[in-house]
Structures are given as structure tokens and as C-alpha cells.
Design an enzyme around this catalytic site. Sequence first.
Site, PDB file in Angstrom:
ATOM      1  N   ARG A 149       0.820  -1.213   0.000  1.00 17.41           N
ATOM      2  CA  ARG A 149       0.000   0.000   0.000  1.00 17.41           C
ATOM      3  C   ARG A 149       0.852   1.261   0.000  1.00 17.41           C
ATOM      4  O   ARG A 149       0.574   2.205  -0.744  1.00 17.41           O
ATOM      5  CB  ARG A 149      -0.972   0.006   1.175  1.00 17.41           C
ATOM      6  CG  ARG A 149      -2.071  -1.038   1.057  1.00 17.41           C
ATOM      7  CD  ARG A 149      -3.018  -1.004   2.228  1.00 17.41           C
ATOM      8  NE  ARG A 149      -2.275  -1.224   3.472  1.00 17.41           N
ATOM      9  CZ  ARG A 149      -2.689  -0.869   4.677  1.00 17.41           C
ATOM     10  NH1 ARG A 149      -3.852  -0.273   4.837  1.00 17.41           N
ATOM     11  NH2 ARG A 149      -1.967  -1.114   5.742  1.00 17.41           N
ATOM     12  N   ASN A 200      -6.181  -2.754   1.824  1.00 10.72           N
ATOM     13  CA  ASN A 200      -6.137  -4.200   1.974  1.00 10.72           C
ATOM     14  C   ASN A 200      -7.550  -4.750   2.006  1.00 10.72           C
ATOM     15  O   ASN A 200      -8.475  -4.085   2.489  1.00 10.72           O
ATOM     16  CB  ASN A 200      -5.436  -4.602   3.280  1.00 10.72           C
ATOM     17  CG  ASN A 200      -3.934  -4.429   3.214  1.00 10.72           C
ATOM     18  OD1 ASN A 200      -3.343  -4.369   2.146  1.00 10.72           O
ATOM     19  ND2 ASN A 200      -3.306  -4.355   4.375  1.00 10.72           N
TER      20      ASN A 200
END
Length: 92
Positions: free
Chosen positions: A20, A38
Amino acid sequence: MSDITRELRITGRVQGVAYRAWTRSRAEALGLTGYVQNESDGSVTAVVHGAKDRVEAMITDCHSGPGAAAVRDVRVTEAPAPDLATFEIRRG
């Protein structure tokens, strides 16, 4: 050139490897807006918005990700433009 938006569903070893943070850094470098998060199934979802060539570059880059990632697949679909001025990391 008009802007486009794509949703990417990235699978493989993509959680717990800074995917990320890497995605946000790469998107910011390309001047894209959107978000990354996520998912409970172990995948990562990213929504990227910007110039077509930059979005396509992001899609290509997401097939590799950061060094510790092992990307199995990147599924790309059209998506509505996010109402965001930046690229953010969201909690999934």
C-alpha cells in the site's frame, strides 16, 4: 487527453510487504488520485484516476510492486472517478 479511472484487484503476496505504501508513493509520482486498501481475502484494491498514459503506467508497475511482493495477478476494471484530490491509503 481525458482522464480515466480504473480499479485494480491485486492478488498474491501483497499484504505485509508495504504494497500500500509503495502504491501511494508510485501514484503520487505519477500525479494520480485515488486510494489503496487491503482486503479481508489477502488481496489489495487500488482505485487510480488520472491521465490515461499515467494510469496505464501504474497498472504495469502494479504487476511487480515493491521488492518483497509476489504479485500473482492484477485484475483491472473500469470504475467511477473517486472524489479525492490526493492518493490515500485506506484501512480495508
